[in-house]
Design a protein around this motif. Structure first.
Motif, PDB file in Angstrom:
ATOM      1  N   LEU A  78      -1.311 -17.079 -16.230  1.00  0.00           N
ATOM      2  CA  LEU A  78      -0.176 -17.904 -15.833  1.00  0.00           C
ATOM      3  C   LEU A  78      -0.494 -19.366 -16.072  1.00  0.00           C
ATOM      4  O   LEU A  78      -1.538 -19.863 -15.652  1.00  0.00           O
ATOM      5  N   HIS A  79       0.420 -20.056 -16.758  1.00  0.00           N
ATOM      6  CA  HIS A  79       0.343 -21.507 -16.930  1.00  0.00           C
ATOM      7  C   HIS A  79       1.527 -22.110 -16.191  1.00  0.00           C
ATOM      8  O   HIS A  79       2.674 -21.717 -16.422  1.00  0.00           O
ATOM      9  N   ILE A  80       1.262 -23.060 -15.309  1.00  0.00           N
ATOM     10  CA  ILE A  80       2.342 -23.691 -14.563  1.00  0.00           C
ATOM     11  C   ILE A  80       1.976 -25.143 -14.266  1.00  0.00           C
ATOM     12  O   ILE A  80       0.834 -25.446 -13.906  1.00  0.00           O
ATOM     13  N   GLU A  81       2.936 -26.039 -14.470  1.00  0.00           N
ATOM     14  CA  GLU A  81       2.736 -27.455 -14.191  1.00  0.00           C
ATOM     15  C   GLU A  81       3.653 -27.859 -13.045  1.00  0.00           C
ATOM     16  O   GLU A  81       4.812 -27.445 -12.988  1.00  0.00           O
ATOM     17  N   TRP A  82       3.138 -28.671 -12.117  1.00  0.00           N
ATOM     18  CA  TRP A  82       3.882 -29.016 -10.912  1.00  0.00           C
ATOM     19  C   TRP A  82       3.525 -30.426 -10.434  1.00  0.00           C
ATOM     20  O   TRP A  82       2.445 -30.943 -10.703  1.00  0.00           O
ATOM     21  N   ARG A  83       4.481 -31.030  -9.719  1.00  0.00           N
ATOM     22  CA  ARG A  83       4.204 -32.308  -9.083  1.00  0.00           C
ATOM     23  C   ARG A  83       5.005 -32.410  -7.789  1.00  0.00           C
ATOM     24  O   ARG A  83       6.173 -32.031  -7.726  1.00  0.00           O
ATOM     25  N   SER A 200      -6.181  -6.490  -2.355  1.00  0.00           N
ATOM     26  CA  SER A 200      -5.710  -5.167  -1.944  1.00  0.00           C
ATOM     27  C   SER A 200      -4.436  -4.756  -2.674  1.00  0.00           C
ATOM     28  O   SER A 200      -4.067  -3.587  -2.674  1.00  0.00           O
ATOM     29  N   VAL A 201      -3.745  -5.720  -3.297  1.00  0.00           N
ATOM     30  CA  VAL A 201      -2.575  -5.444  -4.134  1.00  0.00           C
ATOM     31  C   VAL A 201      -2.845  -6.036  -5.522  1.00  0.00           C
ATOM     32  O   VAL A 201      -3.322  -7.168  -5.626  1.00  0.00           O
ATOM     33  N   LYS A 202      -2.526  -5.274  -6.570  1.00  0.00           N
ATOM     34  CA  LYS A 202      -2.854  -5.705  -7.925  1.00  0.00           C
ATOM     35  C   LYS A 202      -1.644  -5.744  -8.856  1.00  0.00           C
ATOM     36  O   LYS A 202      -1.789  -6.027 -10.042  1.00  0.00           O
ATOM     37  N   LYS A 203      -0.473  -5.435  -8.332  1.00  0.00           N
ATOM     38  CA  LYS A 203       0.739  -5.507  -9.134  1.00  0.00           C
ATOM     39  C   LYS A 203       1.913  -5.830  -8.222  1.00  0.00           C
ATOM     40  O   LYS A 203       2.049  -5.240  -7.145  1.00  0.00           O
ATOM     41  N   GLY A 204       2.728  -6.794  -8.636  1.00  0.00           N
ATOM     42  CA  GLY A 204       3.873  -7.174  -7.816  1.00  0.00           C
ATOM     43  C   GLY A 204       4.647  -8.303  -8.468  1.00  0.00           C
ATOM     44  O   GLY A 204       4.493  -8.587  -9.659  1.00  0.00           O
ATOM     45  N   TYR A 205       5.456  -8.958  -7.674  1.00  0.00           N
ATOM     46  CA  TYR A 205       6.331 -10.026  -8.164  1.00  0.00           C
ATOM     47  C   TYR A 205       5.631 -11.379  -8.105  1.00  0.00           C
ATOM     48  O   TYR A 205       4.693 -11.586  -7.322  1.00  0.00           O
ATOM     49  N   LEU A 206       6.093 -12.303  -8.936  1.00  0.00           N
ATOM     50  CA  LEU A 206       5.732 -13.710  -8.817  1.00  0.00           C
ATOM     51  C   LEU A 206       6.793 -14.399  -7.965  1.00  0.00           C
ATOM     52  O   LEU A 206       7.988 -14.119  -8.103  1.00  0.00           O
ATOM     53  N   CYS A 207       6.371 -15.297  -7.088  1.00  0.00           N
ATOM     54  CA  CYS A 207       7.302 -16.057  -6.260  1.00  0.00           C
ATOM     55  C   CYS A 207       6.953 -17.540  -6.303  1.00  0.00           C
ATOM     56  O   CYS A 207       5.768 -17.905  -6.286  1.00  0.00           O
ATOM     57  N   LEU A 208       7.973 -18.379  -6.359  1.00  0.00           N
ATOM     58  CA  LEU A 208       7.802 -19.822  -6.209  1.00  0.00           C
ATOM     59  C   LEU A 208       8.263 -20.194  -4.808  1.00  0.00           C
ATOM     60  O   LEU A 208       9.283 -19.712  -4.326  1.00  0.00           O
ATOM     61  N   GLU A 209       7.506 -21.090  -4.180  1.00  0.00           N
ATOM     62  CA  GLU A 209       7.698 -21.375  -2.760  1.00  0.00           C
ATOM     63  C   GLU A 209       8.415 -22.694  -2.515  1.00  0.00           C
ATOM     64  O   GLU A 209       8.085 -23.722  -3.105  1.00  0.00           O
ATOM     65  N   SER A 210       9.384 -22.631  -1.629  1.00  0.00           N
ATOM     66  CA  SER A 210      10.052 -23.819  -1.079  1.00  0.00           C
ATOM     67  C   SER A 210       9.531 -23.984   0.340  1.00  0.00           C
ATOM     68  O   SER A 210       9.724 -23.104   1.188  1.00  0.00           O
ATOM     69  N   GLU A 211       8.842 -25.097   0.607  1.00  0.00           N
ATOM     70  CA  GLU A 211       8.237 -25.234   1.942  1.00  0.00           C
ATOM     71  C   GLU A 211       8.337 -26.659   2.479  1.00  0.00           C
ATOM     72  O   GLU A 211       7.334 -27.279   2.843  1.00  0.00           O
ATOM     73  N   GLY A 212       9.555 -27.199   2.498  1.00  0.00           N
ATOM     74  CA  GLY A 212       9.806 -28.405   3.264  1.00  0.00           C
ATOM     75  C   GLY A 212       9.808 -29.714   2.516  1.00  0.00           C
ATOM     76  O   GLY A 212      10.135 -30.749   3.097  1.00  0.00           O
ATOM     77  N   ALA A 213       9.427 -29.731   1.241  1.00  0.00           N
ATOM     78  CA  ALA A 213       9.359 -30.993   0.505  1.00  0.00           C
ATOM     79  C   ALA A 213       9.726 -30.764  -0.955  1.00  0.00           C
ATOM     80  O   ALA A 213       9.470 -29.691  -1.518  1.00  0.00           O
ATOM     81  N   GLU A 214      10.293 -31.780  -1.585  1.00  0.00           N
ATOM     82  CA  GLU A 214      10.704 -31.658  -2.980  1.00  0.00           C
ATOM     83  C   GLU A 214       9.491 -31.521  -3.898  1.00  0.00           C
ATOM     84  O   GLU A 214       8.526 -32.268  -3.810  1.00  0.00           O
ATOM     85  N   ILE A 215       9.588 -30.553  -4.793  1.00  0.00           N
ATOM     86  CA  ILE A 215       8.540 -30.323  -5.783  1.00  0.00           C
ATOM     87  C   ILE A 215       9.211 -29.969  -7.108  1.00  0.00           C
ATOM     88  O   ILE A 215      10.277 -29.354  -7.125  1.00  0.00           O
ATOM     89  N   HIS A 216       8.598 -30.383  -8.217  1.00  0.00           N
ATOM     90  CA  HIS A 216       9.111 -30.112  -9.553  1.00  0.00           C
ATOM     91  C   HIS A 216       8.140 -29.194 -10.292  1.00  0.00           C
ATOM     92  O   HIS A 216       6.910 -29.327 -10.150  1.00  0.00           O
ATOM     93  N   PHE A 217       8.699 -28.286 -11.096  1.00  0.00           N
ATOM     94  CA  PHE A 217       7.902 -27.397 -11.939  1.00  0.00           C
ATOM     95  C   PHE A 217       8.366 -27.524 -13.387  1.00  0.00           C
ATOM     96  O   PHE A 217       9.536 -27.831 -13.657  1.00  0.00           O
ATOM     97  N   ARG A 218       7.460 -27.273 -14.326  1.00  0.00           N
ATOM     98  CA  ARG A 218       7.827 -27.221 -15.736  1.00  0.00           C
ATOM     99  C   ARG A 218       6.798 -26.367 -16.473  1.00  0.00           C
ATOM    100  O   ARG A 218       5.720 -26.056 -15.953  1.00  0.00           O
ATOM    101  N   ASN A 219       7.149 -25.996 -17.706  1.00  0.00           N
ATOM    102  CA  ASN A 219       6.224 -25.262 -18.583  1.00  0.00           C
ATOM    103  C   ASN A 219       5.584 -24.073 -17.860  1.00  0.00           C
ATOM    104  O   ASN A 219       4.357 -23.933 -17.823  1.00  0.00           O
ATOM    105  N   ILE A 220       6.429 -23.214 -17.311  1.00  0.00           N
ATOM    106  CA  ILE A 220       5.944 -22.012 -16.630  1.00  0.00           C
ATOM    107  C   ILE A 220       5.898 -20.889 -17.658  1.00  0.00           C
ATOM    108  O   ILE A 220       6.933 -20.443 -18.163  1.00  0.00           O
ATOM    109  N   ARG A 221       4.691 -20.439 -17.990  1.00  0.00           N
ATOM    110  CA  ARG A 221       4.528 -19.432 -19.048  1.00  0.00           C
ATOM    111  C   ARG A 221       3.594 -18.324 -18.581  1.00  0.00           C
ATOM    112  O   ARG A 221       2.705 -18.549 -17.759  1.00  0.00           O
TER     113      ARG A 221
END
Length: 241
Positions: A78-83, A200-221
């Motif tokens: 996973l490649h992900i950029e955030w600020r 203990s878990v090796k397969k599932g969903y990806l989740c992005l979290e909203s937790e109280g403050a503004e955050i930006h994401f880009r180039n999620i690959r």
């Protein structure tokens, strides 16, 4: 003529073999297309929480919750950029997640890769008045919601980075993360500095979290890798659409 015919047949077979190899070779694929939320499903936030602007995925941070990928993943890069846009901002990405939340709970079970703004430690003092360790805001890895794992660099059940590499408010950070067979290795801004294993878990969903403050994401690959050997209890349940 026969020689030419054989040559043409050989070219066709070579082309077919090359195409087959290309299909089998792991390839990078965008998880965020820079235009809309295709491929993502809201779990427990709101239509106003997530938006797209100038090729960036914008999260307001409210309400607290997540959105998930529309499918599960097992072994991958996973490649992900955030600020973060606010001092002390909180967020993260979950892997191998249930992609759902139980009643009264705002965040899912999964392997969390923490994304905290550097001032978080100054804003959340310990009961004795001391500051939390700076490692807390440097890409900690931990099982959330009951997921179990063994930290490489223990801080309790969490794994802390061995070098401080995250940048502060308004600056872009790059996470490159390896998720393979229950093992996670995290690179922060160009250097591997943290890991955790025996998830203990090796397969599932990806989740992005909203937790109280503004955050930006880009180039999620993502680059999917070959599967491993799994037992049923190591796979998150499928979410009914």
């Amino acid at each position: 003529m026969r020689t030419a015919s054989l040559f043409c047949s050989w070219v066709v077979m070579l082309g077919a073999a090359t195409a087959a190899m290309a299909e089998e070779t792991p390839q990078w694929r965008d998880l965020f297309n820079g235009k809309d939320l295709t491929g993502w499903v809201d779990v427990n936030t709101s239509p106003e929480t997530w938006s797209v602007r100038d090729g960036m995925l914008i999260c307001t941070g409210l309400p607290i919750g997540v959105m998930r990928s529309d499918r599960q993943y097992e072994n991958f890069l996973l490649h992900i950029e955030w600020r973060h846009m606010e001092a002390g901002g909180n967020s993260g990405v979950f892997a191998w997640s249930t992609g759902t939340v139980e009643e009264g709970v705002r965040l899912p079970k999964g392997m969390e890769v923490q994304m905290l703004e550097l001032d978080w430690v100054n804003q959340h003092k310990m009961k004795d008045g001391s500051l939390p360790p700076i490692a807390y805001v440097q890409g900690e890895l931990f099982g959330a919601g009951g997921l179990k794992a063994t930290p490489d660099n223990p801080r309790g059940s969490r794994s802390k980075s061995i070098e401080h590499r995250c940048k502060g408010k308004g600056e872009w950070n790059t996470y490159d993360v390896v998720f393979v067979d229950g093992v996670v290795k995290l690179s922060i801004n160009g250097k591997f500095v943290n890991g955790i294993s025996q998830s203990s878990v090796k397969k599932g969903y990806l989740c992005l979290e909203s937790e109280g403050a503004e955050i930006h994401f880009r180039n999620i690959r993502i680059m999917e890798l070959p599967p491993g050997v799994l037992t049923e209890d190591q796979i998150a349940p499928l979410v009914d659409e």
